[in-house]
Design an enzyme around this catalytic site. Structure first.
Site, PDB file in Angstrom:
ATOM      1  CG  LEU A 224      46.911  32.011  36.985  1.00 32.00           C
ATOM      2  CD1 LEU A 224      47.537  31.676  38.331  1.00 32.00           C
ATOM      3  CD2 LEU A 224      47.821  31.552  35.847  1.00 32.00           C
ATOM      4  CB  THR A 225      39.832  31.334  35.581  1.00 31.69           C
ATOM      5  OG1 THR A 225      39.574  32.613  34.976  1.00 31.69           O
ATOM      6  CG2 THR A 225      39.910  31.493  37.095  1.00 31.69           C
TER       7      THR A 225
ATOM      8  CE1 TYR B 265      39.383  42.127  52.496  1.00 31.14           C
ATOM      9  CE2 TYR B 265      38.817  40.009  53.422  1.00 31.14           C
ATOM     10  CZ  TYR B 265      39.728  40.828  52.803  1.00 31.14           C
ATOM     11  OH  TYR B 265      40.976  40.348  52.492  1.00 31.14           O
TER      12      TYR B 265
ATOM     13  CG  LEU C 106      42.512  30.738  41.310  1.00 33.05           C
ATOM     14  CD1 LEU C 106      40.997  30.564  41.249  1.00 33.05           C
ATOM     15  CD2 LEU C 106      43.207  29.605  40.561  1.00 33.05           C
TER      16      LEU C 106
ATOM     17  N   GLY D 275      41.819  35.858  39.144  1.00 31.89           N
ATOM     18  CA  GLY D 275      41.025  35.261  38.074  1.00 31.89           C
ATOM     19  C   GLY D 275      41.744  35.123  36.756  1.00 31.89           C
TER      20      GLY D 275
END
Length: 346
Positions: free
Chosen positions: A241-242, A53, A236, A239
């Site tokens: 599902l936002t 990362y 999510l 994103g």
């Protein structure tokens, strides 16, 4: 914030986990530190990271940056013992380490992670991918386990387990977890650990959300019978599902989709009707769709914690609103109806 026990009760973790893969590209170090401060103030005690990362984009130039950001926070605050920390060895990746890992490489990667994180121990050390291959990240459509070499796989796992045992006995790692693995792979790690007296798998970090429920069958069975707990990533659905992508017609600046084309294979023609179904359930019951999606994931019996990421403080605050939310039987029934109508839309 509700808490769960994992590792046979040896660790107590918040049911929501702060993800860190944006720190160093989409987020500055100061923003990452602010997220940690806010999360801990609101009851989260678990941070997940990895040596590769940040991502978005994945680059050798950024390799290890997120671990360094976390390490600087530990050094500045002195709050290492307030955090359950998980990190990962990368695995095969042309942009990070082409050869993947073996026992010798893991011995070095743990030392490197400890140095960057400015800590003496890692609570959960995870393999990011199995060396033999993975069906995650939409690779299930072409996964070919019959091409694996079982002797090579067994030899590698025993080599890695020997190193993990040494690292555990030295106090450098406390527990072992896997990521993007299968029921067979996890069972094989458990078998080898028991034969060799090594650290058993305590967590499996795999994708799980309203839109991705591969975990519900064999992996869920393994977890419930073997005491392994799921660490869900992408709860999510990156994103989706936002509702912010509005059926694929809108791509907000700085969003995941603005960095990753088609969200790693998630934006199929089938996904938008599925998203509309879940957004409709949330609207009908007066629920925030982000909080409903997270509350569903954390409610699953095999769950240890759900990782969420945030690039802005209001994203973090919104997600944390799911803490302690309990979905009604009516909502859960409607979610199951939607799932049967839209199974695995990507």
């Amino acid at each position: 914030m509700r808490m769960n026990t994992i590792a046979g009760g040896a660790l107590t973790v918040s049911e929501l986990c702060l993800g860190s893969m944006t720190w160093g590209t989409q987020n500055t170090e100061a923003e990452g530190h602010a997220q940690i401060d806010m999360a801990l103030d609101l009851g989260i005690n678990f941070i997940d990271t990895a040596e590769m990362y940040p991502t978005n984009p994945l680059s050798k130039d950024h390799y290890g940056t997120t671990e360094r950001i976390i390490g600087n926070w530990f050094a500045r605050t002195g709050r290492r013992d307030d955090v359950v920390l998980a990190t990962k060895v990368t695995g095969p990746s042309a942009t990070v380490r082409e050869e993947g890992y073996d026992g010798e490489i893991i011995r070095q990667t743990v030392e490197d992670s400890l140095r960057r994180l400015q800590t003496d121990y890692i609570d959960i050390y995870q393999t990011h991918w199995p060396q033999r291959g993975s069906y995650h990240f939409r690779q299930n459509w072409k996964y070919a386990p019959w091409e694996q070499d079982p002797v090579e796989t067994d030899d590698l796992m025993r080599d890695v387990m020997e190193t993990l045992t040494d690292l555990r006995d030295a106090g450098k790692i406390r527990h072992f977890g896997v990521s993007n693995d299968t029921a067979w792979g996890t069972a094989k790690w458990l078998q080898i650990a028991r034969e060799m007296g090594g650290p058993e798998v305590v967590t499996i970090q795999n994708e799980y959300s309203l839109l991705c429920r591969l975990f519900d069958t064999d992996l869920a069975e393994l977890c419930m019978h073997e005491g392994v707990r799921c660490i869900a990533y992408s709860p999510l659905a990156a994103g989706l599902l936002t509702g912010k992508y509005e059926g694929g017609t809108t791509v907000p600046e700085g969003s995941r989709m603005s960095h990753v084309a088609n969200l790693g294979g998630r934006t199929t023609d089938r996904v938008w009707p599925a998203i509309d179904a879940y957004l409709g359930i949330a609207e009908k019951h007066g629920l925030d769709p982000v909080q409903m999606a997270l509350a569903f994931v954390t409610s699953r019996p095999f769950m240890g914690t759900a990782i969420f990421g945030a690039t802005k403080p209001d994203h973090l605050e919104r997600a944390l609103g799911a803490a302690d939310m309990t979905l009604s039987d009516e909502v859960l029934a409607e979610i199951e109806t939607a799932h049967k109508a839209h199974p695995m839309p990507y």
